[in-house]
Scaffold this active site. Structure first.
Site, mmCIF file in Angstrom:
data_model
loop_
_atom_site.group_PDB
_atom_site.id
_atom_site.type_symbol
_atom_site.label_atom_id
_atom_site.label_comp_id
_atom_site.label_asym_id
_atom_site.label_seq_id
_atom_site.Cartn_x
_atom_site.Cartn_y
_atom_site.Cartn_z
ATOM 1 N N ARG A 165 0.809 -1.227 0.000
ATOM 2 C CA ARG A 165 0.000 0.000 0.000
ATOM 3 C C ARG A 165 0.840 1.274 0.000
ATOM 4 N NH1 ARG A 165 -2.767 -3.134 3.652
ATOM 5 N NH2 ARG A 165 -4.558 -4.155 2.703
ATOM 6 N N LYS B 120 4.082 11.877 -10.745
ATOM 7 C CA LYS B 120 3.224 10.999 -11.548
ATOM 8 C C LYS B 120 3.952 9.689 -11.810
ATOM 9 C CE LYS B 120 1.633 14.075 -14.882
ATOM 10 N NZ LYS B 120 1.010 14.162 -16.219
ATOM 11 N N GLU C 218 12.268 19.688 -23.747
ATOM 12 C CA GLU C 218 11.501 20.018 -22.533
ATOM 13 C C GLU C 218 12.167 21.189 -21.790
ATOM 14 O OE1 GLU C 218 8.616 18.635 -22.090
ATOM 15 O OE2 GLU C 218 8.707 16.591 -22.896
ATOM 16 N N LYS D 154 9.637 23.419 -13.284
ATOM 17 C CA LYS D 154 8.563 22.421 -13.208
ATOM 18 C C LYS D 154 8.058 22.285 -11.773
ATOM 19 C CE LYS D 154 6.585 18.074 -14.451
ATOM 20 N NZ LYS D 154 6.658 16.739 -15.012
ATOM 21 N N GLU E 220 -2.835 18.668 -10.927
ATOM 22 C CA GLU E 220 -2.962 18.946 -12.351
ATOM 23 C C GLU E 220 -4.330 19.423 -12.779
ATOM 24 O OE1 GLU E 220 -2.035 15.707 -15.130
ATOM 25 O OE2 GLU E 220 -0.317 16.967 -15.551
ATOM 26 N N ARG F 259 -0.984 23.935 -14.283
ATOM 27 C CA ARG F 259 0.005 22.951 -14.712
ATOM 28 C C ARG F 259 -0.127 22.657 -16.212
ATOM 29 N NH1 ARG F 259 1.407 17.568 -11.023
ATOM 30 N NH2 ARG F 259 2.853 16.600 -12.469
ATOM 31 N N ASN G 181 1.986 21.783 -20.963
ATOM 32 C CA ASN G 181 1.613 21.113 -22.211
ATOM 33 C C ASN G 181 1.953 21.942 -23.448
ATOM 34 O OD1 ASN G 181 0.648 18.774 -21.085
ATOM 35 N ND2 ASN G 181 -1.421 19.600 -20.814
ATOM 36 N N HIS H 52 2.613 20.379 -26.787
ATOM 37 C CA HIS H 52 2.235 18.960 -26.706
ATOM 38 C C HIS H 52 0.957 18.609 -27.472
ATOM 39 C CE1 HIS H 52 5.502 18.708 -23.911
ATOM 40 N NE2 HIS H 52 5.291 17.438 -23.656
ATOM 41 N N HIS I 164 1.815 15.573 -29.642
ATOM 42 C CA HIS I 164 1.178 14.253 -29.504
ATOM 43 C C HIS I 164 0.559 13.810 -30.826
ATOM 44 C CE1 HIS I 164 0.806 14.792 -24.873
ATOM 45 N NE2 HIS I 164 1.895 14.118 -25.185
ATOM 46 N N HIS J 243 10.136 12.045 -28.706
ATOM 47 C CA HIS J 243 9.149 12.921 -28.075
ATOM 48 C C HIS J 243 9.616 14.385 -28.177
ATOM 49 C CE1 HIS J 243 6.077 14.301 -25.324
ATOM 50 N NE2 HIS J 243 6.998 14.806 -24.524
HETATM 51 N N1 LIG Z 1 5.995 10.737 -14.855
HETATM 52 C C1 LIG Z 1 6.006 11.799 -15.618
HETATM 53 O O1 LIG Z 1 5.635 12.897 -15.202
HETATM 54 C C2 LIG Z 1 6.532 11.679 -17.029
HETATM 55 C C3 LIG Z 1 6.783 12.835 -17.782
HETATM 56 C C4 LIG Z 1 7.314 12.696 -19.052
HETATM 57 C C5 LIG Z 1 7.579 11.427 -19.561
HETATM 58 N N2 LIG Z 1 7.303 10.330 -18.806
HETATM 59 C C6 LIG Z 1 7.578 8.969 -19.327
HETATM 60 O O2 LIG Z 1 8.980 8.813 -19.480
HETATM 61 C C7 LIG Z 1 9.205 7.773 -20.444
HETATM 62 C C8 LIG Z 1 10.342 8.170 -21.347
HETATM 63 O O3 LIG Z 1 11.500 8.371 -20.573
HETATM 64 P P1 LIG Z 1 12.945 8.508 -21.240
HETATM 65 O O4 LIG Z 1 12.867 9.443 -22.381
HETATM 66 O O5 LIG Z 1 13.875 8.798 -20.140
HETATM 67 O O6 LIG Z 1 13.195 7.094 -21.893
HETATM 68 P P2 LIG Z 1 13.735 5.705 -21.286
HETATM 69 O O7 LIG Z 1 13.507 5.615 -19.857
HETATM 70 O O8 LIG Z 1 13.183 4.641 -22.155
HETATM 71 O O9 LIG Z 1 15.311 5.811 -21.552
HETATM 72 C C9 LIG Z 1 15.781 5.873 -22.876
HETATM 73 C C10 LIG Z 1 16.922 4.895 -23.122
HETATM 74 O O10 LIG Z 1 18.115 5.410 -22.575
HETATM 75 C C11 LIG Z 1 18.802 4.418 -21.826
HETATM 76 N N3 LIG Z 1 19.526 5.128 -20.791
HETATM 77 C C12 LIG Z 1 19.028 5.672 -19.671
HETATM 78 N N4 LIG Z 1 19.965 6.359 -19.019
HETATM 79 C C13 LIG Z 1 21.097 6.246 -19.745
HETATM 80 C C14 LIG Z 1 22.398 6.765 -19.596
HETATM 81 N N5 LIG Z 1 22.728 7.579 -18.590
HETATM 82 N N6 LIG Z 1 23.331 6.427 -20.523
HETATM 83 C C15 LIG Z 1 23.013 5.643 -21.567
HETATM 84 N N7 LIG Z 1 21.781 5.152 -21.772
HETATM 85 C C16 LIG Z 1 20.835 5.452 -20.875
HETATM 86 C C17 LIG Z 1 17.707 3.527 -21.337
HETATM 87 O O11 LIG Z 1 18.200 2.256 -21.032
HETATM 88 C C18 LIG Z 1 16.742 3.516 -22.507
HETATM 89 O O12 LIG Z 1 17.109 2.559 -23.435
HETATM 90 C C19 LIG Z 1 7.895 7.552 -21.152
HETATM 91 O O13 LIG Z 1 7.346 6.330 -20.737
HETATM 92 C C20 LIG Z 1 7.011 8.697 -20.677
HETATM 93 O O14 LIG Z 1 5.653 8.353 -20.615
HETATM 94 C C21 LIG Z 1 6.795 10.438 -17.547
HETATM 95 ZN ZN LIG Z 2 6.764 16.095 -22.900
#
Ligand SMILES: NC(=O)c1ccc[n+]([C@@H]2O[C@H](COP(=O)([O-])OP(=O)(O)OC[C@H]3O[C@@H](n4cnc5c(N)ncnc54)[C@H](O)[C@@H]3O)[C@@H](O)[C@H]2O)c1
Ligand SMILES: [Zn+2]
Length: 361
Positions: A123, A145, A187, A229, A239, A243, A247, A250, A254, A267
């Protein structure tokens, strides 16, 4: 090291940004008084190729913790209920309990997945985020999030769960692929564009150092971006209103991702084009000076974010006006009054939208 506090009632926490922080993880988390037993969730490459997980493990063990290391395959597919189940079971087998904590070491995928598990296992247990991509450091690790995807859509199952601490080690950004790194810069530009003209100036001035991944330049940039942020999250944790400024770019971004199929464009590239469209619409309405639109385009271009091939404007229009996104044909758009100033307005004229979309070419 830069430290900033995210002020949420009862759940305030610090974001620390600096070089070589992973090796001090054990020392740094000591004041949090987390349980002795911890779970560290990461990808195989971050454990084996880049050596980040061993550095964290050493430091945590040195500080007296027993740590279970669990790796998850890379890629968006890992953000699934199946992976969440797998993680929960591994963590229970590693004898974590209600007093334990989960540490996420990776990008947004690891952070969202491990954060979701931390929100629900027993939990809800303590969560510490060690983001290693630029997107994760400036965006996904701030805001609380967490969640996973369903075959029906992204991020459909999740929870708000604030971390106890975020530790952004900018040295990890040096091993990111060029495309991944640049994608995160979109971003950062967005944060500057919506509220911080002085930050935008400094991005223009420091573009070369940033692209060379100079640790000092990265530290300043990540800290400032997180702070922006964080202010939005503090004002609007769940949100509901303000907030939405986050976007910016976006709505169209998107649509570009959906039209091309996820993965065809990063992205960051998608939202870079989205910001160009939103700014073009703002110029047409007389809200934003032409000069500011040019500065945005130039900075995004320098960061290599405007080179991807795009879908035809008609495809984007169709997607954006689908009932899910637009209510009675009216799109709520985040527009701009120029560098550092965001504003909101409905867009309901198809012709206006079409003209804006053509500007991305
Ligand atoms: N929670 C939120 O508020 C929020 C906001 C924006 C995006 N997201 C989510 O984030 C995700 C995308 O995250 P991302 O862009 O970080 O992609 P990711 O987590 O898939 O990482 C991208 C790639 O980089 C590699 N990697 C990570 N760190 C590394 C490093 N230091 N050196 C070499 N390789 C490395 C990873 O293994 C992966 O293959 C999506 O699922 C999206 O929905 C969440
Ligand atoms: Zn974004």
């Amino acid at each position: 090291m830069d430290a900033l506090r995210v002020n949420l009632k009862g759940r305030a926490y610090d974001i620390l940004v600096g070089a070589d922080l992973l090796r001090q993880a054990g020392e740094i988390i000591r004041p949090l008084e987390l349980g002795r037993r911890l779970g560290l969730v990461t990808h195989p490459a971050l454990a084996e190729t880049h050596g980040y997980a061993p550095a964290v493990l050493d430091s945590l063990r040195h500080a007296g913790h027993e740590v279970g290391l669990i790796t998850v395959p890379p890629g968006e597919e890992s953000k699934s209920l199946d992976q969440a189940t797998h993680l929960c079971r591994e963590l229970v087998r590693a004898r974590l309990d209600r007093g334990s904590a989960i540490l996420a070491l990776g990008g947004g995928v690891i952070g969202d997945l491990a954060g979701f598990v931390a929100a629900t296992l027993f939990r809800g247990i303590a969560f510490v985020n060690l983001p290693t991509t630029l997107l994760a450091q400036v965006d996904s690790s701030v805001g609380g999030k967490t969640g996973v995807n369903l075959p029906e859509g992204k991020n459909l199952v999740g929870a708000f769960h604030q971390p106890r601490l975020v530790l952004a080690d900018v040295l990890t950004l040096r091993t990111l692929s060029e495309r991944e790194f640049r994608s995160g810069l979109a971003e950062v530009v967005k944060h500057a564009m919506i509220v911080d003209a002085a930050f935008f100036d400094s991005l223009e001035r420091q573009a070369d150092r940033i692209l060379a991944r100079d640790p000092d330049a990265l530290q300043g940039m990540v800290a400032r971006s997180c702070a922006i942020k964080a202010r939005f999250v503090e004002d609007d944790e769940r949100e509901e209103g303000l907030r939405a400024a986050l976007n910016f770019g976006h709505t169209v971004g998107h649509a570009i991702e959906a039209a091309l199929g996820y993965g065809a464009i990063t992205h960051g590239e998608a939202i870079a084009h989205g910001m160009v469209v939103a700014t073009a619409l703002s110029v047409r309405r007389g809200l934003c000076p032409e000069w500011d639109a040019r500065r945005l385009r130039e900075l995004l271009g320098r960061f290599g974010l405007l080179d991807a091939p795009l879908p035809p404007p008609e495809a984007l229009e169709t997607y954006m006006l689908s009932d899910k996104k637009a209510r009675d044909g009216v799109l709520q758009f985040v527009l701009t009054r120029g560098v550092g100033s965001v504003t909101f307005a409905p867009v309901f004229d198809r012709e206006e939208l079409r003209k804006g979309l053509r500007e991305v070419r």
